[in-house]
Design a protein around this motif. Structure first.
Motif, PDB file in Angstrom:
ATOM      1  N   ILE A 110     -30.287   4.388  30.642  1.00 34.36           N
ATOM      2  CA  ILE A 110     -30.216   3.308  31.630  1.00 34.36           C
ATOM      3  C   ILE A 110     -29.683   3.849  32.951  1.00 34.36           C
ATOM      4  O   ILE A 110     -28.919   4.818  32.987  1.00 34.36           O
ATOM      5  CB  ILE A 110     -29.365   2.123  31.138  1.00 34.36           C
ATOM      6  N   SER A 111     -30.091   3.210  34.008  1.00 31.52           N
ATOM      7  CA  SER A 111     -29.766   3.584  35.390  1.00 31.52           C
ATOM      8  C   SER A 111     -30.473   4.871  35.819  1.00 31.52           C
ATOM      9  O   SER A 111     -30.170   5.420  36.876  1.00 31.52           O
ATOM     10  CB  SER A 111     -28.245   3.720  35.600  1.00 31.52           C
ATOM     11  N   HIS A 112     -31.407   5.364  34.990  1.00 30.50           N
ATOM     12  CA  HIS A 112     -32.178   6.542  35.404  1.00 30.50           C
ATOM     13  C   HIS A 112     -33.055   6.177  36.592  1.00 30.50           C
ATOM     14  O   HIS A 112     -33.128   6.909  37.574  1.00 30.50           O
ATOM     15  CB  HIS A 112     -33.035   7.035  34.227  1.00 30.50           C
ATOM     16  N   VAL A 130     -36.317   4.598  30.952  1.00 27.71           N
ATOM     17  CA  VAL A 130     -35.211   3.658  31.185  1.00 27.71           C
ATOM     18  C   VAL A 130     -34.563   3.246  29.870  1.00 27.71           C
ATOM     19  O   VAL A 130     -33.343   3.085  29.776  1.00 27.71           O
ATOM     20  CB  VAL A 130     -35.732   2.416  31.946  1.00 27.71           C
ATOM     21  N   ILE A 184     -28.060  -5.342  30.890  1.00 25.67           N
ATOM     22  CA  ILE A 184     -29.470  -5.128  31.217  1.00 25.67           C
ATOM     23  C   ILE A 184     -30.064  -6.468  31.649  1.00 25.67           C
ATOM     24  O   ILE A 184     -30.005  -7.444  30.906  1.00 25.67           O
ATOM     25  CB  ILE A 184     -30.275  -4.609  30.004  1.00 25.67           C
ATOM     26  N   ASN A 225     -33.271   2.776  38.887  1.00 19.56           N
ATOM     27  CA  ASN A 225     -32.638   1.468  39.013  1.00 19.56           C
ATOM     28  C   ASN A 225     -32.764   0.935  40.450  1.00 19.56           C
ATOM     29  O   ASN A 225     -32.234   1.535  41.375  1.00 19.56           O
ATOM     30  CB  ASN A 225     -31.153   1.573  38.642  1.00 19.56           C
ATOM     31  N   SER A 234     -25.226  -1.654  35.833  1.00 21.56           N
ATOM     32  CA  SER A 234     -26.186  -2.310  34.953  1.00 21.56           C
ATOM     33  C   SER A 234     -27.614  -1.935  35.349  1.00 21.56           C
ATOM     34  O   SER A 234     -27.880  -1.608  36.502  1.00 21.56           O
ATOM     35  CB  SER A 234     -26.019  -3.835  35.029  1.00 21.56           C
ATOM     36  N   GLN A 235     -28.496  -1.991  34.380  1.00 20.65           N
ATOM     37  CA  GLN A 235     -29.900  -1.667  34.637  1.00 20.65           C
ATOM     38  C   GLN A 235     -30.674  -2.937  34.953  1.00 20.65           C
ATOM     39  O   GLN A 235     -30.519  -3.954  34.293  1.00 20.65           O
ATOM     40  CB  GLN A 235     -30.513  -0.995  33.402  1.00 20.65           C
TER      41      GLN A 235
END
Length: 474
Positions: free
Chosen positions: A159-161, A155, A225, A163, A256-257
């Motif tokens: 990011i958003s991998h 992550v 985040i 979520n 957003s994560q």
């Protein structure tokens, strides 16, 4: 990188019309002589950076007390003399411990005191604490936490991998360490918000009371985040859960994560809306289990090595003691590290490393806890039976003497027989404030000094709690 400052000039620091002595004088005037002498006088100026000051205090307790009660006022006073200061960082200045920097962040847009300063602007980032000492490179991995570690690392790289990323496990297993590590990595290029669920609830309630929900929504929905620790504490509070759900959706919609930690899996969260639990389950859910023997040995070895390097002039902790701690302390990583710290403290105080028998004495309560698994519910039930009151009476807000003493006794026993923090104990005693918990413990300690009957009662209750709990496990 920290700058060096002559220790003799710390409290007479002057720079561009900024005089620390003036700040001290103003704190005394604004917050009173008693508060200043008891707490604020202990603050020492260390260094100034582009937009923040580095200050030091003698202990972690003093830092926490100051930041929870006076940090907003202190920052306002500092900004009277240096308007570009937007943040304060505290250093624990104890030569006998690691000198860790603890961030106390304050909103960069804090206005001048002449303006109508809203609670939102003053307070949110004050609790956005990312501990610089909890990083990926010092998180020790094993089979029990490897998946959570790898997911957190993934992550932080993309990011958003996953979520949301939902990390759960028992107390002291490293969840907060992983959230900190993610925050450290992502704050380099993103707006990061790291907050506990309890603080989120507090800010929500205050926003409603201040009729300031628009700013509340704007603040939490504009972050890149969002890291929320101990999400299980948002249970109940339907209006707050409603707002959290919409905030959650808004952040996902904008890419957003979200990273969440809890003490249990999403489907086992109690008094939390099904749609929120469904959202949590829709991302990646990973757990951290109790550390196995191999991981415990790695943690003990690494922590001992760190402390031996720190105190190079002290005696080394033997392999026998390390193996004993690794084998006997199994409840959590936090208790494991605490056990090592105790042994090293013994070594430094008595100028010797304890032998195995002495180690058992030093760690007797941790060994007892690991063996017996004392719970707060067991303590409360035992105390109620002993004093012949109901549990509802003990947990009520009533202050009758026949209820107050048993309540204080139960709190005292919880403090000495469990590893729960003051806020955790307070929550189990009908959400009492941590200052009430401290007062109860001190009251019982004072009574014990003068009243043999109280000492006898405490010993009887301890024996009942430990004995009954053993019976329950057989």
């Amino acid at each position: 990188m920290n700058k060096s400052t002559n220790i003799n000039n710390l409290n007479s620091f002057k720079s561009e019309n900024f005089d620390w002595k003036l700040v001290q004088s103003e704190m005394k005037n604004k917050l009173g002589q008693d508060v200043y002498e008891s707490w604020l006088k202990k603050i020492t100026f260390v260094d100034e950076f582009n937009n923040y000051l580095l200050l030091s205090v003698p202990t972690r307790f003093i830092r926490d007390w100051i930041t929870s009660r006076y940090i907003d006022q202190i920052l306002q006073i500092i900004r009277l003399y240096k308007k570009d200061i937007i943040r304060i960082e505290f250093k624990i200045d104890d030569k006998n411990t690691n000198q860790n920097l603890e961030n106390v962040n304050v909103n960069e847009q804090l206005p001048d005191r002449s303006e109508n300063v809203s609670f939102i602007k003053d307070s949110y980032l004050q609790y956005n604490r990312i501990d610089p000492n909890k990083r990926f490179d010092n998180f020790i991995t094993g089979t029990s936490n490897k998946l959570a570690y790898e997911a957190s690392l993934k992550v932080s790289e993309n990011i958003s991998h996953y979520n949301p990323l939902y990390i759960y496990g028992g107390v002291g297993m490293g969840k907060t360490h992983l959230l900190n590590s993610i925050g450290i990595e992502l704050k380099k290029n993103n707006k990061v918000m790291f907050i506990s669920a309890e603080r989120f609830m507090y800010q929500f309630v205050k926003s409603i009371k201040a009729n300031d929900m628009v700013k509340f929504k704007e603040y939490f929905r504009n972050t890149d985040i969002l890291l929320i620790d101990d999400i299980q504490f948002i249970s109940g509070k339907e209006a707050m859960q409603e707002e959290f759900f919409h905030t959650f959706n808004a952040l996902l919609d904008k890419g957003s994560q979200i990273i969440v930690s809890a003490d249990r899996a999403p489907n086992k969260l109690s008094r939390i809306q099904d749609r929120i639990k469904s959202r949590f389950s829709g991302g990646l859910v990973v757990d951290i289990q109790k550390p196995d023997l191999e991981l415990r040995k790695k943690i003990v070895e690494k922590k001992t090595e760190e402390l031996n390097n720190l105190y190079a002039d002290q005696l080394q902790v033997s392999k026998e003691i390390q193996d004993f701690i690794s084998t006997e302390i199994t409840a959590s990583v936090r208790e494991l590290v605490g056990a090592i710290n105790r042994v090293v403290s013994f070594s430094r105080i008595y100028n010797k490393v304890p032998n195995l028998a002495e180690t058992k004495v030093v760690l007797k309560d941790l060994l007892n806890l690991a063996e017996n698994k004392v719970t707060i519910d067991l303590i409360q039930t035992t105390v109620c039976k002993f004093f012949k009151i109901s549990k509802n009476e003990m947990l009520s807000s009533r202050r009758s003497r026949y209820l107050v003493r048993p309540r204080q006794t139960a709190i005292y026993l919880t403090k000495i027989l469990t590893s729960k923090s003051l806020p955790e104990i307070g929550r189990e005693f009908s959400n009492r404030d941590h200052t009430t918990i401290i007062h109860s413990v001190k009251t019982i300690e004072k009574i014990k000094e003068k009243d043999p009957e109280m000492v006898d009662n405490i010993n009887k209750l301890k024996n009942q709690i430990l004995y009954n709990n053993k019976d329950n496990e057989i």
